[in-house]
Scaffold this motif. Structure first.
Motif, PDB file in Angstrom:
ATOM      1  N   GLU A 110      -2.155  -3.269   2.906  1.00  0.00           N
ATOM      2  CA  GLU A 110      -3.402  -3.344   2.138  1.00  0.00           C
ATOM      3  C   GLU A 110      -4.554  -3.857   2.989  1.00  0.00           C
ATOM      4  N   GLU A 111      -4.257  -4.782   3.923  1.00  0.00           N
ATOM      5  CA  GLU A 111      -5.308  -5.304   4.810  1.00  0.00           C
ATOM      6  C   GLU A 111      -5.639  -4.313   5.917  1.00  0.00           C
ATOM      7  N   LEU A 112      -4.613  -3.695   6.472  1.00  0.00           N
ATOM      8  CA  LEU A 112      -4.803  -2.809   7.614  1.00  0.00           C
ATOM      9  C   LEU A 112      -5.379  -1.463   7.198  1.00  0.00           C
ATOM     10  N   LEU A 113      -4.963  -0.985   6.022  1.00  0.00           N
ATOM     11  CA  LEU A 113      -5.407   0.312   5.527  1.00  0.00           C
ATOM     12  C   LEU A 113      -5.950   0.158   4.111  1.00  0.00           C
ATOM     13  N   PRO A 114      -7.098  -0.485   3.971  1.00  0.00           N
ATOM     14  CA  PRO A 114      -7.634  -0.703   2.618  1.00  0.00           C
ATOM     15  C   PRO A 114      -7.976   0.616   1.924  1.00  0.00           C
ATOM     16  N   ALA A 115      -7.844   0.606   0.614  1.00  0.00           N
ATOM     17  CA  ALA A 115      -8.178   1.792  -0.166  1.00  0.00           C
ATOM     18  C   ALA A 115      -9.671   2.075  -0.111  1.00  0.00           C
ATOM     19  N   ILE A 128      -5.181  10.991   8.222  1.00  0.00           N
ATOM     20  CA  ILE A 128      -5.497  10.474   6.897  1.00  0.00           C
ATOM     21  C   ILE A 128      -5.555   8.947   6.882  1.00  0.00           C
ATOM     22  N   PHE A 129      -4.901   8.308   7.883  1.00  0.00           N
ATOM     23  CA  PHE A 129      -4.959   6.846   7.903  1.00  0.00           C
ATOM     24  C   PHE A 129      -5.515   6.263   9.202  1.00  0.00           C
ATOM     25  N   PHE A 150     -11.667   2.704  -2.519  1.00  0.00           N
ATOM     26  CA  PHE A 150     -12.274   1.906  -3.590  1.00  0.00           C
ATOM     27  C   PHE A 150     -11.235   0.866  -4.047  1.00  0.00           C
ATOM     28  N   PRO A 151     -11.686  -0.219  -4.653  1.00  0.00           N
ATOM     29  CA  PRO A 151     -10.738  -1.235  -5.127  1.00  0.00           C
ATOM     30  C   PRO A 151      -9.722  -0.642  -6.105  1.00  0.00           C
ATOM     31  N   LEU A 152      -8.469  -1.055  -5.931  1.00  0.00           N
ATOM     32  CA  LEU A 152      -7.417  -0.636  -6.843  1.00  0.00           C
ATOM     33  C   LEU A 152      -7.439  -1.510  -8.066  1.00  0.00           C
ATOM     34  N   ARG A 153      -7.550  -0.907  -9.254  1.00  0.00           N
ATOM     35  CA  ARG A 153      -7.642  -1.669 -10.501  1.00  0.00           C
ATOM     36  C   ARG A 153      -6.433  -1.382 -11.362  1.00  0.00           C
TER      37      ARG A 153
END
Length: 486
Positions: A476-481, A72-73, A483-486
């Motif tokens: 957050e940098e290594l495993l970006p979502a 998953i990651f 879509f952008p988290l809002r």
């Protein structure tokens, strides 16, 4: 105690193969099947009517994820972040295990419960090595054995071991070798086999499961083969599963992985090679890696290939192809190697991927795939008492409910299972005559807290990647979502 269970379809066994018995029954006395057919003449103590359902032999999964899945990651990275998931040089020199013994034991308990929910009654576990101080050990597998016995599943167990670990200098993947640690791990694995073979009234058997071939030395491979032969137990080794591995083995030995193993005398009966797709002739295999008939080495030696369609789909590989291996006389056995460990989804993916690569709708028939999850692994293990519903065999079976709206109308029960159903449709699982899953829920151990604890484990697992990353990037940098988290 004698139990009779009836179902709309019973997958029986006759004349050396499965057969379909409509409106039939299975009768077992404790852990042994007495009768499969209709109108059992004797008396019984327990009556169960499963109704519109398939009564099937339990699946045998010899590459069963006994872990919290990492796909998953880590199955979607490009060059910018891929190396961030490999140990850095600094981390290699100074680190410990990410998880406590209690946490590590829990991830086994959780994964085993997921496996049995999906109708897997016999398993050989596999787990990540990246969060260990080096690799698995005797204590980890002893804890796994306790969890296996408490749950009531059938398992072939052994701690993994390796003489080298991958790390990165920030530009490439390298291997740090320490043969002493690999030999110590092999000694632990042999001691475990001697101590645990036949435990839990025979539910626990043992195997030697060295880690990937590129993390072994010739000495550990030779000693593994000898120990497995002396102990009379199976051996599993991941090989021919990637281009980096093949390149590494050619540089080290002058040979591709499978010819190298053949020359060592490593291949043979009760030997399992997961994946085994990077061979000459495969569309993704560079010509620079040479020519030859690596598949003949597998067929001639009686070595079994472990096909795990779910991770192969996630990571972009596949046999070329399922039918061509079988036509060459190679025994293919299915594994899940993923979470959720859904063997039915694995069969469906193997069918779809094979049809797509061959353009032949007759390829990867459901019956063959079902054999690859039942009869074929039982044969490879030398266990004629597993993988079939027949008098004298072990009472290992599951019930798959056909009444779900999502399944719709059913036709042939095996094709319906593979193409329309899912592991979540399995409502009852019995191992050695003992009910482990009833009404879709585990009944042998308390699993009420499993979901919350599994999420905590995964969150900690993901957080640890920032510590081992060569660039020490945030999660957050290594495993970006996606879509952008809002």
């Amino acid at each position: 105690m004698i139990t009779r269970i009836k179902a709309a379809f019973v997958i029986g066994y006759a004349d050396g193969d499965h057969c379909i018995l409509p409106d039939a029954e299975l009768v077992h006395e404790d852990g042994t099947i007495l009768f499969v057919g209709r109108n059992y003449p004797g008396t019984v103590d327990v009556e169960i009517d499963a109704g519109q359902a398939i009564l099937s032999p339990g699946f045998i999964d010899l590459n069963a994820l006994a872990d919290i899945d990492h796909a998953i990651f880590d199955s979607w990275h490009g060059p910018a972040t891929r190396l961030g998931l490999v140990w850095s040089e600094a981390y290699l020199k100074d680190h410990g295990a990410v998880f406590t013994r209690e946490q590590a034991r829990f991830r086994r308990e959780f994964a085993l419960s997921q496996l049995v929910r999906n109708g897997i009654t016999t398993l050989m576990p596999i787990a990540s090595e990246s969060y260990h101080e080096w690799c698995e050990d005797y204590q980890d597998m002893a804890d796994t054995a306790e969890a296996v016995e408490a749950l009531g599943v059938r398992a072939y167990l052994g701690p993994s071991y390796r003489t080298a670990v991958p790390y990165t200098d920030g530009a490439r993947v390298l291997l740090h070798e320490d043969e002493r640690r690999g030999l110590e791990g092999l000694e632990d694995a042999i001691r475990f086999a001697q101590d645990y073979e036949g435990r839990a009234n025979g539910l626990i058997r043992t195997a030697l499961v060295p880690a990937r071939i590129e993390t072994q030395t010739e000495q550990t491979l030779r000693l593994t083969r000898k120990a497995a032969d002396d102990l009379g137990i199976p051996v599993r080794l991941h090989a021919a599963q990637g281009l980096f591995e093949i390149e590494t083995m050619i540089a080290r030995t002058g040979k591709r992985s499978l010819p190298y193993l053949a020359d060592l005398g490593f291949l043979g009966e009760k030997t399992f090679i997961p994946h085994a797709w990077t061979v000459p002739g495969h569309p993704l295999m560079p010509e620079a890696f040479g020519s030859g008939d690596d598949l003949a080495l597998l067929a001639d030696s009686g070595t079994s290939v472990l096909l795990c369609p779910i991770p192969m789909a996630h990571y972009g590989g596949m046999l070329d192809n399922y039918d061509s291996y079988r036509e060459r006389g190679i025994r293919i056995v299915l594994g899940t190697d993923s979470a959720p460990p859904n063997m039915i989804r694995a069969m469906d993916l193997a069918m779809g991927m094979t049809k797509a690569t061959t353009g032949n709708r007759t390829s990867a028939q459901a019956a063959d795939l079902f054999r690859s999850a039942t009869l074929d692994p039982a044969e490879a293990l030398g266990r004629p008492d597993l993988g079939r519903l027949a008098p004298g065999a072990q009472a290992d079976y599951f019930v798959l409910d056909l009444t779900g709206q999502h399944i719709g109308p059913h036709g042939d029960p095996i094709r319906t299972m593979v193409m329309n159903a899912d592991g979540r449709d399995i409502t009852r699982v019995v191992v050695a005559g003992r009910t482990v899953v009833d009404g879709g829920e585990i009944v042998t151990v308390d699993t009420d807290s499993y979901r919350e604890r599994a999420q905590e484990f995964l969150d900690l697992y993901i957080a640890s990647l920032s510590v081992s990353d060569h660039a020490r990037r945030s999660t957050e940098e290594l495993l970006p979502a996606s879509f952008p988290l809002r």
